[in-house]
Design a protein around this motif. Sequence first.
Motif, PDB file in Angstrom:
ATOM      1  N   ARG A  40       0.822  -1.212   0.000  1.00 15.82           N
ATOM      2  CA  ARG A  40       0.000   0.000   0.000  1.00 15.82           C
ATOM      3  C   ARG A  40       0.857   1.264   0.000  1.00 15.82           C
ATOM      4  NH1 ARG A  40      -2.563  -0.495   4.844  1.00 15.82           N
ATOM      5  NH2 ARG A  40      -4.156  -1.832   3.898  1.00 15.82           N
ATOM      6  N   HIS A  41       2.040   1.180   0.631  1.00 14.87           N
ATOM      7  CA  HIS A  41       2.902   2.352   0.743  1.00 14.87           C
ATOM      8  C   HIS A  41       4.067   2.339  -0.242  1.00 14.87           C
ATOM      9  CE1 HIS A  41       0.895   2.294   4.696  1.00 14.87           C
ATOM     10  NE2 HIS A  41       1.088   3.593   4.692  1.00 14.87           N
ATOM     11  N   PHE A  42       4.232   1.249  -0.960  1.00 16.35           N
ATOM     12  CA  PHE A  42       5.429   1.055  -1.770  1.00 16.35           C
ATOM     13  C   PHE A  42       5.210   1.581  -3.191  1.00 16.35           C
ATOM     14  CE2 PHE A  42       8.731  -1.255  -4.039  1.00 16.35           C
ATOM     15  CZ  PHE A  42       9.775  -1.263  -3.120  1.00 16.35           C
ATOM     16  N   TYR A  43       6.045   2.554  -3.583  1.00 18.58           N
ATOM     17  CA  TYR A  43       5.990   3.138  -4.922  1.00 18.58           C
ATOM     18  C   TYR A  43       7.397   3.150  -5.516  1.00 18.58           C
ATOM     19  CZ  TYR A  43       1.332   4.846  -3.659  1.00 18.58           C
ATOM     20  OH  TYR A  43       0.013   4.928  -3.271  1.00 18.58           O
ATOM     21  N   PHE A  44       7.704   2.119  -6.296  1.00 21.26           N
ATOM     22  CA  PHE A  44       9.025   2.032  -6.914  1.00 21.26           C
ATOM     23  C   PHE A  44       8.883   1.227  -8.204  1.00 21.26           C
ATOM     24  CE2 PHE A  44      13.440   1.916  -7.442  1.00 21.26           C
ATOM     25  CZ  PHE A  44      14.068   2.650  -6.435  1.00 21.26           C
ATOM     26  N   SER A  45       9.123   1.884  -9.327  1.00 22.96           N
ATOM     27  CA  SER A  45       8.925   1.233 -10.615  1.00 22.96           C
ATOM     28  C   SER A  45      10.166   0.431 -11.012  1.00 22.96           C
ATOM     29  CB  SER A  45       8.609   2.266 -11.698  1.00 22.96           C
ATOM     30  OG  SER A  45       9.680   3.177 -11.840  1.00 22.96           O
ATOM     31  N   ILE A  46       9.970  -0.529 -11.908  1.00 24.36           N
ATOM     32  CA  ILE A  46      11.060  -1.403 -12.316  1.00 24.36           C
ATOM     33  C   ILE A  46      12.149  -0.647 -13.066  1.00 24.36           C
ATOM     34  CG2 ILE A  46       9.937  -2.033 -14.483  1.00 24.36           C
ATOM     35  CD1 ILE A  46      12.100  -4.297 -12.194  1.00 24.36           C
ATOM     36  N   HIS A  47      11.773   0.380 -13.812  1.00 24.88           N
ATOM     37  CA  HIS A  47      12.805   1.119 -14.550  1.00 24.88           C
ATOM     38  C   HIS A  47      13.702   1.912 -13.607  1.00 24.88           C
ATOM     39  CE1 HIS A  47       9.875   4.463 -14.150  1.00 24.88           C
ATOM     40  NE2 HIS A  47      10.933   5.251 -14.257  1.00 24.88           N
ATOM     41  N   TRP A  75       3.825  14.742   4.230  1.00 25.95           N
ATOM     42  CA  TRP A  75       3.968  13.349   3.815  1.00 25.95           C
ATOM     43  C   TRP A  75       2.639  12.777   3.342  1.00 25.95           C
ATOM     44  CZ3 TRP A  75       1.703   8.746   4.899  1.00 25.95           C
ATOM     45  CH2 TRP A  75       2.337   7.597   4.408  1.00 25.95           C
ATOM     46  N   SER A  76       2.689  11.978   2.312  1.00 27.22           N
ATOM     47  CA  SER A  76       1.541  11.211   1.850  1.00 27.22           C
ATOM     48  C   SER A  76       2.064  10.071   0.987  1.00 27.22           C
ATOM     49  CB  SER A  76       0.568  12.079   1.039  1.00 27.22           C
ATOM     50  OG  SER A  76       1.177  12.542  -0.157  1.00 27.22           O
ATOM     51  N   PRO A  77       1.353   8.952   0.917  1.00 23.52           N
ATOM     52  CA  PRO A  77       1.813   7.828   0.099  1.00 23.52           C
ATOM     53  C   PRO A  77       1.974   8.234  -1.364  1.00 23.52           C
ATOM     54  CG  PRO A  77       0.029   7.154   1.551  1.00 23.52           C
ATOM     55  CD  PRO A  77       0.104   8.648   1.627  1.00 23.52           C
ATOM     56  N   GLY A  78       3.127   7.930  -1.933  1.00 21.81           N
ATOM     57  CA  GLY A  78       3.351   8.205  -3.342  1.00 21.81           C
ATOM     58  C   GLY A  78       3.608   9.649  -3.694  1.00 21.81           C
ATOM     59  N   VAL A  79       3.902  10.513  -2.710  1.00 19.25           N
ATOM     60  CA  VAL A  79       4.157  11.924  -2.998  1.00 19.25           C
ATOM     61  C   VAL A  79       5.382  12.046  -3.909  1.00 19.25           C
ATOM     62  CG1 VAL A  79       5.666  12.233  -0.988  1.00 19.25           C
ATOM     63  CG2 VAL A  79       4.429  14.194  -1.926  1.00 19.25           C
ATOM     64  N   ASN A  80       5.380  13.043  -4.770  1.00 16.58           N
ATOM     65  CA  ASN A  80       6.502  13.248  -5.685  1.00 16.58           C
ATOM     66  C   ASN A  80       7.765  13.639  -4.911  1.00 16.58           C
ATOM     67  OD1 ASN A  80       5.036  12.718  -8.038  1.00 16.58           O
ATOM     68  ND2 ASN A  80       4.307  14.835  -8.166  1.00 16.58           N
ATOM     69  N   THR A 125       8.725   4.330   0.150  1.00 13.80           N
ATOM     70  CA  THR A 125       7.643   4.698   1.060  1.00 13.80           C
ATOM     71  C   THR A 125       7.597   6.198   1.325  1.00 13.80           C
ATOM     72  OG1 THR A 125       9.099   4.151   2.924  1.00 13.80           O
ATOM     73  CG2 THR A 125       7.583   2.444   2.183  1.00 13.80           C
ATOM     74  N   ARG A 126       8.417   6.924   0.617  1.00  6.14           N
ATOM     75  CA  ARG A 126       8.454   8.395   0.690  1.00  6.14           C
ATOM     76  C   ARG A 126       8.928   8.914   2.044  1.00  6.14           C
ATOM     77  NH1 ARG A 126       8.411   6.821  -3.933  1.00  6.14           N
ATOM     78  NH2 ARG A 126       7.129   7.750  -5.566  1.00  6.14           N
ATOM     79  N   TYR A 127       9.855   8.177   2.662  1.00  9.02           N
ATOM     80  CA  TYR A 127      10.520   8.652   3.863  1.00  9.02           C
ATOM     81  C   TYR A 127      11.906   9.189   3.494  1.00  9.02           C
ATOM     82  CZ  TYR A 127       6.881   5.942   6.244  1.00  9.02           C
ATOM     83  OH  TYR A 127       5.675   5.444   6.674  1.00  9.02           O
ATOM     84  N   HIS A 128      11.976   9.834   2.349  1.00  7.36           N
ATOM     85  CA  HIS A 128      13.254  10.276   1.793  1.00  7.36           C
ATOM     86  C   HIS A 128      13.910  11.386   2.613  1.00  7.36           C
ATOM     87  CE1 HIS A 128       9.855  12.408  -0.029  1.00  7.36           C
ATOM     88  NE2 HIS A 128      10.635  13.473  -0.068  1.00  7.36           N
ATOM     89  N   ASP A 180      -1.937   9.669  11.710  1.00  6.75           N
ATOM     90  CA  ASP A 180      -3.289   9.920  11.213  1.00  6.75           C
ATOM     91  C   ASP A 180      -3.320  10.117   9.701  1.00  6.75           C
ATOM     92  OD1 ASP A 180      -1.837  12.318  11.629  1.00  6.75           O
ATOM     93  OD2 ASP A 180      -3.697  13.478  11.448  1.00  6.75           O
ATOM     94  N   LYS A 181      -2.131  10.288   9.092  1.00  9.04           N
ATOM     95  CA  LYS A 181      -2.069  10.413   7.633  1.00  9.04           C
ATOM     96  C   LYS A 181      -1.900   9.062   6.954  1.00  9.04           C
ATOM     97  CE  LYS A 181       0.139  14.947   8.085  1.00  9.04           C
ATOM     98  NZ  LYS A 181       1.327  15.759   7.781  1.00  9.04           N
ATOM     99  N   GLY A 182      -1.842   8.015   7.759  1.00  6.54           N
ATOM    100  CA  GLY A 182      -1.663   6.677   7.197  1.00  6.54           C
ATOM    101  C   GLY A 182      -0.213   6.259   7.094  1.00  6.54           C
ATOM    102  N   CYS A 183       0.673   6.940   7.839  1.00  3.49           N
ATOM    103  CA  CYS A 183       2.103   6.636   7.792  1.00  3.49           C
ATOM    104  C   CYS A 183       2.341   5.247   8.385  1.00  3.49           C
ATOM    105  CB  CYS A 183       2.876   7.689   8.582  1.00  3.49           C
ATOM    106  SG  CYS A 183       4.650   7.581   8.438  1.00  3.49           S
ATOM    107  N   GLY A 184       2.689   4.271   7.554  1.00  2.00           N
ATOM    108  CA  GLY A 184       2.770   2.889   7.988  1.00  2.00           C
ATOM    109  C   GLY A 184       4.189   2.356   8.093  1.00  2.00           C
ATOM    110  N   LEU A 185       4.294   1.036   8.241  1.00  2.00           N
ATOM    111  CA  LEU A 185       5.573   0.332   8.351  1.00  2.00           C
ATOM    112  C   LEU A 185       6.412   0.860   9.511  1.00  2.00           C
ATOM    113  CD1 LEU A 185       6.463   0.203   4.547  1.00  2.00           C
ATOM    114  CD2 LEU A 185       5.430  -1.607   5.919  1.00  2.00           C
ATOM    115  N   TYR A 186       5.738   1.212  10.586  1.00  2.00           N
ATOM    116  CA  TYR A 186       6.401   1.825  11.729  1.00  2.00           C
ATOM    117  C   TYR A 186       7.479   0.907  12.303  1.00  2.00           C
ATOM    118  CZ  TYR A 186       6.873   3.818  16.458  1.00  2.00           C
ATOM    119  OH  TYR A 186       7.362   4.347  17.627  1.00  2.00           O
ATOM    120  N   VAL A 187       7.119  -0.337  12.612  1.00  2.00           N
ATOM    121  CA  VAL A 187       8.060  -1.261  13.238  1.00  2.00           C
ATOM    122  C   VAL A 187       9.149  -1.674  12.254  1.00  2.00           C
ATOM    123  CG1 VAL A 187       8.305  -3.528  14.312  1.00  2.00           C
ATOM    124  CG2 VAL A 187       6.331  -2.096  14.862  1.00  2.00           C
ATOM    125  N   PHE A 188       8.771  -1.956  11.028  1.00  2.00           N
ATOM    126  CA  PHE A 188       9.745  -2.399  10.030  1.00  2.00           C
ATOM    127  C   PHE A 188      10.807  -1.335   9.775  1.00  2.00           C
ATOM    128  CE2 PHE A 188      11.030  -2.511   5.528  1.00  2.00           C
ATOM    129  CZ  PHE A 188      11.616  -3.763   5.488  1.00  2.00           C
TER     130      PHE A 188
END
Length: 366
Positions: free
Chosen positions: A62-69, A148-153, A206-209, A288-296
């Motif tokens: 749900r949070h992962f945005y990474f294309s093969i190219h 922050w938001s999932p998939g933000v540029n 996950t846009r935690y850049h 509250d914004k849906g920021c996930g994968l906290y433990v990982f």
Amino acid sequence: MDHPYLTNEQLEEWKNLKGNFTLTPNYIDLIIGIWTAMSWYYRPYMWRNYTFPRSFIEDFTRHFYFSIHQVCYIVYIAIFITILRYLFENIICKPFVNWLGLKAVDKKKFPESAWKCFFYTLTWSYSVYLLFYRYNYFHEPYLIWDDWSPGVNIPFDITLMYFVQCGFYLHSVYGTLYMDHKRKDFYVMLLHHFVTMALIFVSYATRYHKIGLLVLFVHDITDIWLELTKLLHYMRSREDGRDYPMWETAATFGFIMFTFTWFLFRLYWYPMKVLYSTGVVTAYRAYDKGCGLYVFFNGLLWILFGLNLYWLFFILQFLVRVCSGTLNNLHDVREDDDDDDDDEHIKSTSSSINANVSDIIDKKKM
């Protein structure tokens, strides 16, 4: 109002989160904040209907945005860096060490350290530019999560930093296997490279850049001083028996700066700027914004901190032996046992405190 990623019960639990975060944390704030956040995060309502590994995979995708190219770009960069390193070592470094007339064992080690010092200087300088001139993430890490938001540029200048760093650590796996001087913490180094790649890759996807930039900034500076100190030490003794103590004096200063930056950047700013932000601030400003994968994500960051403490042991070991006067019998336990030339080199310079600086601090490498 319904949230796209969180249940109503989870949102209610978030509203009941007690306490707050501080803008100027210390170690006590970090411990208390992590305990409070983890105690809240693992309440039963937060994990109702959670099934591992299915729920974890759903959360991850749900949070992962990474294309093969983009993965291909990283592989191409890793190949380019490997070629660049071969050219740098063979065209620049090897003629230079031959001209200096360094000892045989130092001729082997000098190109590796020169390359890493060169690369880390470039990347750290670029991270300084991004953090202090383009953005303000270092001074105000609590603001990292506001947009922050999932998939933000992700801005191109940050993407460039990420792809180059990820490509470098992909290259480093190959370098550790086939190019670097063999040491006994071989498997620890491979673990470090894979953990670092995972952090870079996942934080980008996950846009935690913004957090990733801080991690790179607080780690690369120590590697510059580490490799520079080793270079200065290698330049002391020559094949014809000549000795240049001034290079050991310079290496002494390099080791002092290396130790100082290790404590300041990796053992203070890393937990205060990074671990506190990801472990505590996210609970109050991003959940509250849906920021996930906290433990990982936090688990990977704490593993990296554990490696920093592991290598701190060797730094302290060196300092203890200096203070106790047993440095003259010291040798780098990471070097291969059959490296007789290196042992002779260490013994021949045992009267100087820093005669063994490069070999001892070799025990640490991020």
